[in-house]
Design a protein around this motif. Structure first.
Motif, short mmCIF file in Angstrom:
data_model
loop_
_atom_site.label_atom_id
_atom_site.label_comp_id
_atom_site.label_asym_id
_atom_site.label_seq_id
_atom_site.Cartn_x
_atom_site.Cartn_y
_atom_site.Cartn_z
N ILE A 147 20.55 -9.58 -10.50
CA ILE A 147 21.42 -9.73 -11.66
C ILE A 147 22.10 -8.39 -11.91
N ARG A 148 23.23 -8.44 -12.51
CA ARG A 148 23.94 -7.21 -12.86
C ARG A 148 24.10 -7.21 -14.38
N ILE A 149 23.73 -6.10 -14.98
CA ILE A 149 23.86 -5.95 -16.43
C ILE A 149 24.53 -4.62 -16.73
N GLN A 150 25.10 -4.54 -17.90
CA GLN A 150 25.67 -3.28 -18.35
C GLN A 150 24.83 -2.77 -19.50
N ILE A 151 24.48 -1.49 -19.45
CA ILE A 151 23.76 -0.85 -20.54
C ILE A 151 24.49 0.44 -20.90
N SER A 152 24.21 0.95 -22.06
CA SER A 152 24.87 2.18 -22.51
C SER A 152 24.43 3.35 -21.64
N ASP A 153 25.23 4.40 -21.68
CA ASP A 153 24.88 5.62 -20.94
C ASP A 153 23.55 6.18 -21.42
N GLU A 154 23.31 6.13 -22.72
CA GLU A 154 22.05 6.63 -23.27
C GLU A 154 20.87 5.83 -22.75
N ALA A 155 21.01 4.51 -22.73
CA ALA A 155 19.92 3.66 -22.23
C ALA A 155 19.67 3.91 -20.75
N TYR A 156 20.74 4.11 -19.98
CA TYR A 156 20.57 4.36 -18.55
C TYR A 156 19.88 5.70 -18.30
N GLU A 157 20.23 6.70 -19.08
CA GLU A 157 19.56 8.00 -18.95
C GLU A 157 18.07 7.87 -19.27
N GLN A 158 17.74 7.11 -20.31
CA GLN A 158 16.34 6.89 -20.66
C GLN A 158 15.64 6.12 -19.54
N LEU A 159 16.32 5.14 -18.98
CA LEU A 159 15.77 4.37 -17.85
C LEU A 159 15.50 5.29 -16.66
N GLN A 160 16.42 6.18 -16.37
CA GLN A 160 16.24 7.10 -15.26
C GLN A 160 15.04 8.03 -15.49
N ARG A 161 14.89 8.51 -16.71
CA ARG A 161 13.75 9.39 -17.02
C ARG A 161 12.43 8.63 -16.86
N ALA A 162 12.37 7.43 -17.40
CA ALA A 162 11.13 6.63 -17.30
C ALA A 162 10.82 6.30 -15.84
N ALA A 163 11.84 5.97 -15.07
CA ALA A 163 11.64 5.65 -13.66
C ALA A 163 11.18 6.88 -12.89
N ALA A 164 11.73 8.03 -13.20
CA ALA A 164 11.33 9.27 -12.52
C ALA A 164 9.86 9.57 -12.77
N GLU A 165 9.39 9.30 -13.98
CA GLU A 165 7.97 9.52 -14.29
C GLU A 165 7.08 8.62 -13.44
N LYS A 166 7.58 7.44 -13.08
CA LYS A 166 6.81 6.49 -12.26
C LYS A 166 7.10 6.67 -10.77
N HIS A 167 8.02 7.57 -10.45
CA HIS A 167 8.40 7.86 -9.06
C HIS A 167 8.96 6.63 -8.35
N VAL A 168 9.82 5.89 -9.07
CA VAL A 168 10.49 4.73 -8.49
C VAL A 168 11.98 4.81 -8.86
N PRO A 169 12.84 4.15 -8.09
CA PRO A 169 14.26 4.10 -8.45
C PRO A 169 14.45 3.39 -9.80
N ALA A 170 15.50 3.78 -10.50
CA ALA A 170 15.76 3.20 -11.83
C ALA A 170 15.90 1.68 -11.76
N GLU A 171 16.55 1.16 -10.73
CA GLU A 171 16.75 -0.28 -10.61
C GLU A 171 15.41 -1.00 -10.44
N ALA A 172 14.52 -0.42 -9.62
CA ALA A 172 13.20 -1.03 -9.42
C ALA A 172 12.39 -0.99 -10.70
N TYR A 173 12.47 0.11 -11.42
CA TYR A 173 11.74 0.23 -12.68
C TYR A 173 12.25 -0.79 -13.69
N ALA A 174 13.56 -0.96 -13.77
CA ALA A 174 14.13 -1.96 -14.69
C ALA A 174 13.61 -3.35 -14.36
N GLY A 175 13.52 -3.67 -13.08
CA GLY A 175 12.97 -4.96 -12.67
C GLY A 175 11.52 -5.12 -13.08
N GLN A 176 10.73 -4.05 -12.91
CA GLN A 176 9.32 -4.10 -13.30
C GLN A 176 9.17 -4.31 -14.80
#
Length: 75
Positions: free
Chosen positions: A5-34
């Protein structure tokens, strides 16, 4: 089978997603799916629990009684 699926999120939300994914050592897209999978599993669990309670509440009350009218809370 996995679906995409493709979704649009704000730049702020994407930055937060990237930070959370980095903490889990996974790509942001994979973390969003999890996160989405976990949220949907929780929804299914709560729906199942609600259904179980609705189906069996009367039997539990008959067998074990209802909540006590004189409840004592620990202080």
């Amino acid at each position: 089978m996995a679906q995409e699926i493709r979704i649009q999120i704000s730049d702020e939300a994407y930055e937060q997603l990237q930070r959370a994914a980095a903490e889990k050592h996974v790509p942001a897209e994979a973390y969003a799916g999890q996160v989405l999978d976990a949220d949907l599993i929780k929804v299914r669990f709560l729906e199942g629990a609600r259904s179980f309670i609705n189906e069996h509440a009367e039997g539990f009350t008959e067998r074990f009684g209802g909540p006590s009218a004189h409840r004592v809370d620990a202080a």
